[in-house]
Design an enzyme around this catalytic site. Structure first.
Site, PDB file in Angstrom:
ATOM      1  CG  HIS A 120      -5.790  56.757  14.973  1.00  0.00           C
ATOM      2  ND1 HIS A 120      -5.134  57.962  14.910  1.00  0.00           N
ATOM      3  CD2 HIS A 120      -5.217  55.963  14.026  1.00  0.00           C
ATOM      4  CE1 HIS A 120      -4.195  57.899  13.968  1.00  0.00           C
ATOM      5  NE2 HIS A 120      -4.227  56.702  13.414  1.00  0.00           N
ATOM      6  CB  CYS A 142      -5.005  55.162  10.525  1.00  0.00           C
ATOM      7  SG  CYS A 142      -4.318  53.590  11.086  1.00  0.00           S
TER       8      CYS A 142
END
Length: 167
Positions: A120, A142
């Site tokens: 992201h 992430c």
């Protein structure tokens, strides 16, 4: 003669657009390779790297993800299996973590494996500018990248693409 100026403007704008289009647009990305130790994400076609980006990882970057909440980024083979715009992190591509191996390890240890591992962008935050996030490992596991880079990866990587995450 009146049409010459508009034609010239159109030609110049098309040339400018062509020069800003990524060179990879005509190439198909068949693998995403993440090298955690280098903080790099490589887009590949047939084993050749066609584009590379700097990334940030989980707050505990060393070692593979073992359980939910350990703040580590997984290691292994996965798929980019879906995508969505993110309210918090611009755009996001979901990584198919946990795989069968991750599930077996977590079950053996008696812990939940975790989920929702994404590639992201970075938050738009008035207190902390984008460059602040880009210079450290800050996620909960992430893989994060600058928003311009994330927009480019979003457009080049299709759902179903293999992702390998190495130490």
């Amino acid at each position: 003669m009146r049409w010459l100026l508009p034609l010239l403007c159109l030609t110049l704008s098309l040339n400018a657009l062509a020069s800003t289009t990524p060179a990879t647009s005509s190439r198909t990305v068949d693998k995403v390779l993440v090298l955690k130790s280098e903080r790099k994400l490589h887009l590949q076609q047939r084993g050749e790297t066609i584009k590379s980006y700097r990334i940030s990882l989980g707050k505990q970057p060393n070692g593979a993800k073992q359980r939910e909440g350990d703040l580590r980024t997984p290691e292994g083979f996965y798929w980019i299996d879906w995508r969505k715009p993110s309210d918090k992190y611009q755009l996001s591509l979901h990584i198919s973590y946990p795989n069968a191996r991750d599930l077996a390890k977590a079950k053996e240890a008696g812990v939940p494996p975790g989920s929702m591992i994404m590639i992201h962008g970075t938050p738009l935050d008035e207190e902390y500018p984008e460059w602040f996030f880009h210079t450290l490992d800050w996620t909960e596991g992430c893989i994060a990248m600058k928003n311009d880079d994330m927009r480019e990866v979003w457009s080049l990587v299709k759902d179903g693409t293999l992702i390998e995450i190495r130490p």
